[in-house]
Design a protein around this motif. Structure first.
Motif, PDB file in Angstrom:
ATOM      1  N   LEU A  84      31.764 -92.015  -9.861  1.00  0.00           N
ATOM      2  CA  LEU A  84      30.963 -90.760  -9.817  1.00  0.00           C
ATOM      3  C   LEU A  84      31.444 -89.751  -9.137  1.00  0.00           C
ATOM      4  CD1 LEU A  84      27.260 -92.693  -8.807  1.00  0.00           C
ATOM      5  CD2 LEU A  84      28.122 -90.950 -10.782  1.00  0.00           C
ATOM      6  N   GLU A  85      32.530 -90.205  -8.118  1.00  0.00           N
ATOM      7  CA  GLU A  85      33.213 -89.573  -7.611  1.00  0.00           C
ATOM      8  C   GLU A  85      34.154 -88.522  -8.549  1.00  0.00           C
ATOM      9  OE1 GLU A  85      35.394 -91.793  -4.885  1.00  0.00           O
ATOM     10  OE2 GLU A  85      33.972 -91.454  -3.598  1.00  0.00           O
ATOM     11  N   LYS A  86      34.874 -89.609  -9.144  1.00  0.00           N
ATOM     12  CA  LYS A  86      35.400 -88.968 -10.397  1.00  0.00           C
ATOM     13  C   LYS A  86      35.019 -87.418 -11.424  1.00  0.00           C
ATOM     14  CE  LYS A  86      38.428 -89.249 -14.348  1.00  0.00           C
ATOM     15  NZ  LYS A  86      39.176 -90.502 -15.331  1.00  0.00           N
ATOM     16  N   GLU A  87      33.961 -87.802 -11.714  1.00  0.00           N
ATOM     17  CA  GLU A  87      32.771 -86.873 -12.477  1.00  0.00           C
ATOM     18  C   GLU A  87      32.060 -85.353 -11.857  1.00  0.00           C
ATOM     19  OE1 GLU A  87      34.258 -86.675 -15.548  1.00  0.00           O
ATOM     20  OE2 GLU A  87      35.659 -88.474 -15.751  1.00  0.00           O
ATOM     21  N   ILE A  88      31.406 -86.544 -10.633  1.00  0.00           N
ATOM     22  CA  ILE A  88      30.353 -85.169 -10.385  1.00  0.00           C
ATOM     23  C   ILE A  88      31.001 -84.118  -9.300  1.00  0.00           C
ATOM     24  CG2 ILE A  88      28.352 -85.134  -9.445  1.00  0.00           C
ATOM     25  CD1 ILE A  88      27.335 -87.310 -11.255  1.00  0.00           C
ATOM     26  N   ARG A  89      32.287 -84.668  -8.587  1.00  0.00           N
ATOM     27  CA  ARG A  89      32.738 -84.603  -7.379  1.00  0.00           C
ATOM     28  C   ARG A  89      31.893 -84.080  -5.949  1.00  0.00           C
ATOM     29  NH1 ARG A  89      34.386 -81.938 -11.881  1.00  0.00           N
ATOM     30  NH2 ARG A  89      33.610 -79.744 -11.208  1.00  0.00           N
TER      31      ARG A  89
END
Length: 300
Positions: free
Chosen positions: A218-223
């Motif tokens: 989620l951190e990588k794709e949604i920032r």
């Protein structure tokens, strides 16, 4: 906040209604018999009007539910049989109805049964369509506070019982495990692999491998500007869908991101489910999602 994935996603299993407390089952069946969202809304108001008010002395910061749009207070105590009795109140009639639903559905139950209740039962009620996201979030926070208070009551009661070795171990080690397959001590026992008490009360700072993968994805794709991933699998220990899994099966996710701007709640949830397809296909049973934009953060 509580939703099941769209038909194109893997099915996410809900807690079977038969595993819920009997009074909560009755309430669910009542709401399922009401088809119109407006009628469900009116039913909630009815519950609110009939909830006994909470005495002012109990409207304390310790009893206040955090994260609600309205003010809500919850009190809990044990009866002579060590079942939990809840009382609640709110300055909003609708929120009072939600509190009344939980009070009626959970009061009179042993601690272990209260801790087993998954927040996704709101889907069985059919209320997620009748409430705003902030109301749904407040409803979850009410349930979490009730479960926290039930757990605290159990620990305090066992601490005072000098004859209870299990109770002593719980207090000394601050460990708790929900064991649905071994009812020898009421489903609660100390263990080397027990869930830390703080984690059981909602501390999600320590995650297992799946929880870390979810967070990283989620951190990588949604920032996100804010992200909380909480493992609540302990509430489902012993459920048929959990047996044989690695134990990381149920999670709460709260995420705030600009990626959600202009997207409906359904599209936000669909995005998260699509990113976690691999986990859903390999042992992840359920997600409870709060997805907000930065401009909506005040409603969390």
């Amino acid at each position: 906040m509580f939703s099941v994935p769209p038909s194109s996603s893997p099915a996410v299993s809900l807690q079977p209604i038969e595993e819920l407390p009997p009074k909560l089952q009755e309430i669910i069946q009542l709401f399922q018999g009401v088809q119109e969202p407006k009628a469900k809304y009116e039913q909630l108001l009815f519950y609110g009007r009939n909830l006994n008010p909470l005495e002012s002395q109990y409207k304390t910061s310790e009893n206040k539910v955090q994260g609600c749009v309205s003010q809500v207070w919850v009190r809990a105590y044990l009866d002579k049989d060590r079942n939990v009795i809840f009382e609640a109140d709110s300055d909003s009639l609708l929120t009072k109805g939600l509190a009344a639903l939980l009070v009626q559905g959970l009061s009179g139950q042993p601690v272990k049964e209260i801790l087993r209740v998954s927040p996704d039962f709101v889907v069985l009620l059919g209320l997620q369509q009748s409430l705003t996201p902030s109301r749904n979030n407040g409803f979850l926070n009410m349930l979490k506070l009730m479960q926290k208070k039930a757990l605290q009551l159990y620990v305090e009661a066992e601490k005072d019982d000098d004859s209870s070795t299990v109770g002593k171990n719980l207090v000394e080690n601050s460990n708790l495990v929900m064991n649905g397959e071994n009812g020898g001590n009421g489903g609660l026992e100390s263990s080397e692999n027990a869930i830390d008490l703080k984690e059981g009360l909602g501390n999600q700072s320590v995650l297992g491998s799946r929880g870390k993968r979810i967070k990283e994805m989620l951190e990588k794709e949604i920032r996100p500007v804010e992200l909380e991933v909480e493992d609540i699998s302990y509430q489902h220990a012993g459920h048929s869908g959990v047996k044989g899994s690695d134990g990381e099966t149920h999670f709460n996710v709260k995420i705030v991101s600009e990626e959600f701007e202009g997207k409906s709640l359904v599209k936000r949830h669909r995005l998260i489910y699509s990113l976690l397809q691999d986990e859903l296909q390999n042992g992840l049973h359920a997600l409870s999602i709060v997805a907000k934009t930065p401009s909506e953060i005040d409603t969390l």
